[in-house]
Design a protein around this motif. Structure first.
Motif, PDB file in Angstrom:
ATOM      1  N   LEU A 202       0.836  -1.205   0.000  1.00 33.98           N
ATOM      2  CA  LEU A 202       0.000   0.000   0.000  1.00 33.98           C
ATOM      3  C   LEU A 202       0.870   1.254   0.000  1.00 33.98           C
ATOM      4  N   ALA A 203       1.990   1.205   0.740  1.00 32.24           N
ATOM      5  CA  ALA A 203       2.890   2.368   0.762  1.00 32.24           C
ATOM      6  C   ALA A 203       3.438   2.625  -0.639  1.00 32.24           C
ATOM      7  N   ARG A 204       3.829   1.559  -1.320  1.00 33.63           N
ATOM      8  CA  ARG A 204       4.386   1.734  -2.665  1.00 33.63           C
ATOM      9  C   ARG A 204       3.316   2.150  -3.674  1.00 33.63           C
ATOM     10  N   ALA A 205       2.054   1.828  -3.326  1.00 36.12           N
ATOM     11  CA  ALA A 205       0.956   2.227  -4.214  1.00 36.12           C
ATOM     12  C   ALA A 205       0.494   3.655  -3.909  1.00 36.12           C
ATOM     13  N   GLY A 206       1.093   4.292  -2.911  1.00 36.16           N
ATOM     14  CA  GLY A 206       0.805   5.716  -2.684  1.00 36.16           C
ATOM     15  C   GLY A 206       0.205   6.056  -1.343  1.00 36.16           C
ATOM     16  N   ALA A 207      -0.123   5.053  -0.501  1.00 32.04           N
ATOM     17  CA  ALA A 207      -0.723   5.357   0.803  1.00 32.04           C
ATOM     18  C   ALA A 207       0.361   5.759   1.809  1.00 32.04           C
ATOM     19  N   ARG A 208      -0.027   6.604   2.784  1.00 33.59           N
ATOM     20  CA  ARG A 208       0.842   6.854   3.940  1.00 33.59           C
ATOM     21  C   ARG A 208       0.556   5.730   4.910  1.00 33.59           C
ATOM     22  N   VAL A 209       1.570   4.916   5.229  1.00 29.65           N
ATOM     23  CA  VAL A 209       1.312   3.698   6.014  1.00 29.65           C
ATOM     24  C   VAL A 209       2.047   3.745   7.344  1.00 29.65           C
ATOM     25  N   HIS A 210       1.306   3.369   8.407  1.00 26.91           N
ATOM     26  CA  HIS A 210       1.890   3.257   9.746  1.00 26.91           C
ATOM     27  C   HIS A 210       1.885   1.780  10.127  1.00 26.91           C
ATOM     28  N   LEU A 211       3.060   1.223  10.425  1.00 28.09           N
ATOM     29  CA  LEU A 211       3.130  -0.159  10.932  1.00 28.09           C
ATOM     30  C   LEU A 211       3.154  -0.073  12.445  1.00 28.09           C
ATOM     31  N   LEU A 212       2.173  -0.682  13.095  1.00 32.19           N
ATOM     32  CA  LEU A 212       2.106  -0.623  14.560  1.00 32.19           C
ATOM     33  C   LEU A 212       2.637  -1.936  15.134  1.00 32.19           C
ATOM     34  N   LEU A 213       3.916  -1.965  15.527  1.00 33.10           N
ATOM     35  CA  LEU A 213       4.493  -3.185  16.091  1.00 33.10           C
ATOM     36  C   LEU A 213       3.937  -3.403  17.493  1.00 33.10           C
ATOM     37  N   GLY A 214       3.728  -4.661  17.852  1.00 29.95           N
ATOM     38  CA  GLY A 214       3.182  -4.987  19.170  1.00 29.95           C
ATOM     39  C   GLY A 214       4.224  -4.822  20.269  1.00 29.95           C
ATOM     40  N   HIS A 215       3.857  -5.234  21.482  1.00 27.37           N
ATOM     41  CA  HIS A 215       4.716  -4.994  22.648  1.00 27.37           C
ATOM     42  C   HIS A 215       6.102  -5.617  22.499  1.00 27.37           C
ATOM     43  N   ASP A 216       6.214  -6.744  21.764  1.00 33.68           N
ATOM     44  CA  ASP A 216       7.525  -7.405  21.652  1.00 33.68           C
ATOM     45  C   ASP A 216       8.310  -6.918  20.430  1.00 33.68           C
ATOM     46  N   ASP A 217       7.727  -5.995  19.668  1.00 30.63           N
ATOM     47  CA  ASP A 217       8.398  -5.400  18.500  1.00 30.63           C
ATOM     48  C   ASP A 217       8.666  -6.388  17.371  1.00 30.63           C
ATOM     49  N   ARG A 218       8.090  -7.586  17.430  1.00 30.82           N
ATOM     50  CA  ARG A 218       8.310  -8.532  16.337  1.00 30.82           C
ATOM     51  C   ARG A 218       7.818  -7.936  15.029  1.00 30.82           C
TER      52      ARG A 218
END
Ligand SMILES: Cc1cc2nc3c(=O)[nH]c(=O)nc-3n(C[C@H](O)[C@H](O)[C@H](O)COP(=O)(O)OP(=O)(O)OC[C@H]3O[C@@H](n4cnc5c(N)ncnc54)[C@H](O)[C@@H]3O)c2cc1C
Length: 488
Positions: A202-218
Motif C-alpha cells: 500500500l505504501a508503494r501504491a501511494g498510501a501513507r502507512v503506519h506499521l504498529l508493532l506490538g509490545h515485543d516489536d516482532r
C-alpha cells in the motif's frame, strides 16, 4: 476397493471410506493420498472452488507485490546510471488488472482439476456434522468411516476498544487484494507476514502507512536484534514504524466520519483513512458443529495429536484448520499425511522440519531451522555469525545491500542448525540453507563446496569462514574466493 465414481456434475450424498471437508490445498492433497491408498473418497466444499492460495492468498498477494518491487527497483535505477524521464509510479487499476488475470488463470486450472479429478467425488455445499459417522451437506446426508477437516482459516478480529464503531473503515487481507482505489492513509495492526507485505504494498501504491508493532516489536516474524533492526531501517524509508505499541482505543471521527483515530497508550494519536487488521488467522471450523462429532476445540483450534488425529479418532485435521503454521507447503504435507493416516493403521507424523518461512516484503525475510533463541532453549551450545549484505560483492553490484544474513551453528557437531536472511533473493537462498540443514552439512562442508563468483550464494562460505574462525579460535584460511568484497 473399487475406484470411486468420477464427478458427474450431480451433487449427491452417499457412503464413503473417507470424506474430506474442504477442497483447498490441504483437502485436495488429503483426498488424493487417501484415494492412492485405495479408499472411496468424497470431498465436500461450499465454494468458491479454486483454493484460498490461488484466490486470496499466496498468488494474488505475490502478483501485486511483484509490481511494487518492480517499481522500487525502477526508482533506484538512477543509482545504476539508468535515466528515466519521469518519476515512476504504480497505476493501481493496471496492477489490479494484471493480478486479476493471473488469478483467473490459476483458479481456472485448480477448478478444472478439482471438478475432473478421478480420485474423489465432489459434493458441493456446506458441511455440518450430525454425529461421529455422518454429516449433512446442505441437508443431504453423507456417511463415512473417516473424516478429514481441511476447512482453512479466517482472520482473527483483535480485541481493541472501539473496533466495532470503526468496522466500516477496517480492511482484512481479502479487501486489500480487491481494492478499487488505494486509501490515502492506513494503519496496520499485526506486523507478521501479511501485515508487512500488504503494508509495504500500500505504501508503494501511494498510501501513507503506519506499521504498529506490538509490545515485543516482532516484525515479519523477526524478534528484536540486528536482523530486525536492518529490516526496520529499510522499511522506515517508505513507511512509519511505531515500536512497542499498545492501542488504547479506536474512534471514528472527522467531518464525514471517514477517518479512524487510533489512540495509543502513550497518549499519541494517529488519524488514518483505513485500518488494516492483520492480527493472524484462526481455523474456520465454527460452522461444522465439531462438538456433534465428539471433536474438542481449544481456543478455536481442533485438539489433535502429532498424527493430526482429533479427540474423535475417526476425524483428522489438516492445513490452516489445524492451526499453526498456516503456510502453504505445510497444508500440502499435512493434507497428504492426514489422507494416509485416515486409511492406515500405522500412523505418520507430518514432516515439517526444518521450519521454513518467507515474508515477501522488500528486503525479503526468509528463515529456516532454529534461530539463536530456539537453539539456546534446546540447550545446544551454538555459534552465531552474521554479515551485512553491504559487505557482499554481488549484492553491491546489484545495488541491493539492505539487510543481513545469519547462520546458527552447533558448536559441538559444527552442523548448520538455522539460517535467518533479510536481503536480496532471500526466498531462493534460504533453500540452500534448508538443504544444508536437511543433509546435516557442517560449516566445513559449506567451505568445501564450490560457489560461483560473483553470486549471492557466496554469502554462505563467507558466513562459514566466520564460524570456523570463531569455533577454532583462529583465522580461517579456507574458502577464499575473491579479494573483492565476496569474502573478507
Ligand atoms: C494474504 C495472504 C497471503 C499468503 N501468502 C502465502 C505465501 O506466500 N506462502 C505461503 O506458504 N502461505 C501463504 N499464505 C497462507 C496460505 O494461503 C494458507 O496457509 C493456505 O492457502 C491454506 O490452505 P488450506 O487448504 O488449509 O485452506 P483453503 O485453501 O482455505 O481451503 C479450505 C476450503 O474449505 C472450504 N470450507 C470451509 N468451510 C466449509 C464447510 N463448512 N463446508 C464445506 N466446505 C468448507 C472452503 O470453501 C475452502 O475451499 C497466505 C495467506 C494470506 C491470508
Amino acid at each position: 476397493m473399487p475406484p470411486p465414481p468420477a464427478y458427474d456434475g450431480r451433487d449427491e450424498g452417499g457412503t464413503y471410506d473417507v470424506v474430506v471437508i474442504g477442497a483447498g490445498t490441504a483437502g485436495l492433497a488429503a483426498a488424493k493420498a487417501a484415494h492412492a491408498e485405495g479408499a472411496r473418497v468424497a470431498v465436500v466444499d461450499r465454494g468458491p472452488l479454486g483454493t484460498f492460495c490461488a484466490r486470496l492468498g499466496c498468488m494474488p498477494s505475490k502478483a501485486l507485490l511483484q509490481s511494487a518491487t518492480t517499481l522500487a527497483r525502477t526508482r533506484n535505477a538512477g543509482e545504476l546510471g539508468v535515466e528515466l524521464d519521469a518519476r515512476p509510479r504504480l497505476s493501481w487499476p493496471a496492477v489490479r488488472a494484471r493480478k486479476d488475470a493471473i488469478v483467473r488463470d490459476f483458479v481456472a486450472e485448480v477448478v478444472r482439476d478439482t471438478k475432473t479429478s478421478t480420485s474423489f467425488t465432489l459434493l458441493r455445499g456446506a458441511a455440518k456434522f450430525v454425529d461421529g459417522t455422518s454429516l449433512t451437506v446442505d441437508g443431504r446426508r453423507v456417511v463415512a468411516r473417516r473424516w478429514i477437516v481441511a476447512t482453512g482459516s479466517i482472520p482473527v478480529r483483535p480485541e481493541i476498544a472501539g473496533l466495532a464503531d470503526v468496522a466500516a473503515l477496517t480492511l482484512v487481507s481479502d479487501d486489500v487484494l480487491e481494492l478499487d482505489a488505494v486509501p490515502e492513509s492506513v494503519a496496520v495492526v499485526g506486523c507478521g507476514a501479511v501485515g508487512v507485505e500488504l503494508g509495504q504494498l500500500l505504501a508503494r501504491a501511494g498510501a501513507r502507512v503506519h506499521l504498529l508493532l506490538g509490545h515485543d516489536d516482532r516484525v515479519a516474524g523477526l524478534p528484536r536484534g540486528p536482523l530486525q533492526e536492518s529490516l526496520v531501517a529499510a522499511l522506515s524509508r517508505e513507511l512509519t514504524v511505531h515500536r512497542a505499541v499498545k492501542i488504547e482505543r479506536l474512534r471514528r471521527d472527522g467531518a464525514d466520519e471517514a477517518a479512524v483515530t487510533v489512540v495509543l497508550a502513550n497518549g499519541e494519536t494517529l488519524r488514518v483513512e483505513r485500518l488494516l487488521l492483520a492480527a493472524g488467522r484462526r481455523p474456520d471450523v465454527d460452522a461444522l458443529d465439531l462438538a456433534a462429532a465428539g471433536v474438542q476445540v481449544h481456543e478455536g483450534v481442533p485438539v489433535h495429536d502429532e498424527h493430526l488425529r482429533t479427540t474423535n479418532p475417526a476425524v483428522f485435521v489438516a492445513g490452516d484448520a489445524a492451526g499453526a503454521p498456516g503456510i502453504l507447503h505445510a497444508a500440502t504435507i499435512e493434507g497428504r499425511t492426514a489422507g494416509r493416516n485416515a486409511t492406515r493403521k500405522d500412523l505418520e507424523r507430518p514432516d515439517l522440519a526444518p521450519t521454513l518461512r518467507v515474508v515477501f516484503c522488500d528486503p525479503i525475510v526468509a528463515t529456516v531451522g532454529q534461530d539463536p533463541a530456539e537453539a539456546t532453549s534446546a540447550c545446544r551450545p551454538v555459534c552465531v555469525v552474521r554479515r551485512p549484505w553491504s559487505q557482499q560483492g554481488k549484492a553491491r553490484i546489484m545495488g541491493e545491500t539492505d539487510g543481513m544474513a545469519q547462520l546458527v551453528v552447533d558448536r559441538e557437531t559444527r552442523r548448520v542448525l538455522g539460517c535467518q536472511l533479510v536481503g536480496p533473493e532471500a526466498d531462493l537462498l534460504v533453500h540452500l540453507a534448508s538443504y544444508a540443514i536437511h543433509f546435516g552439512a557442517t560449516v566445513d562442508d559449506l567451505l568445501a563446496l564450490h560457489h560461483y563468483h560473483p553470486t549471492l550464494a557466496e554469502m554462505f562460505p563467507s558466513l562459514a569462514k566466520q564460524a570456523v574462525a570463531e569455533l577454532d579460535g583462529a583465522e580461517c584460511l579456507q574458502g577464499e574466493i575473491a579479494a573483492t568484497g565476496a569474502m573478507q
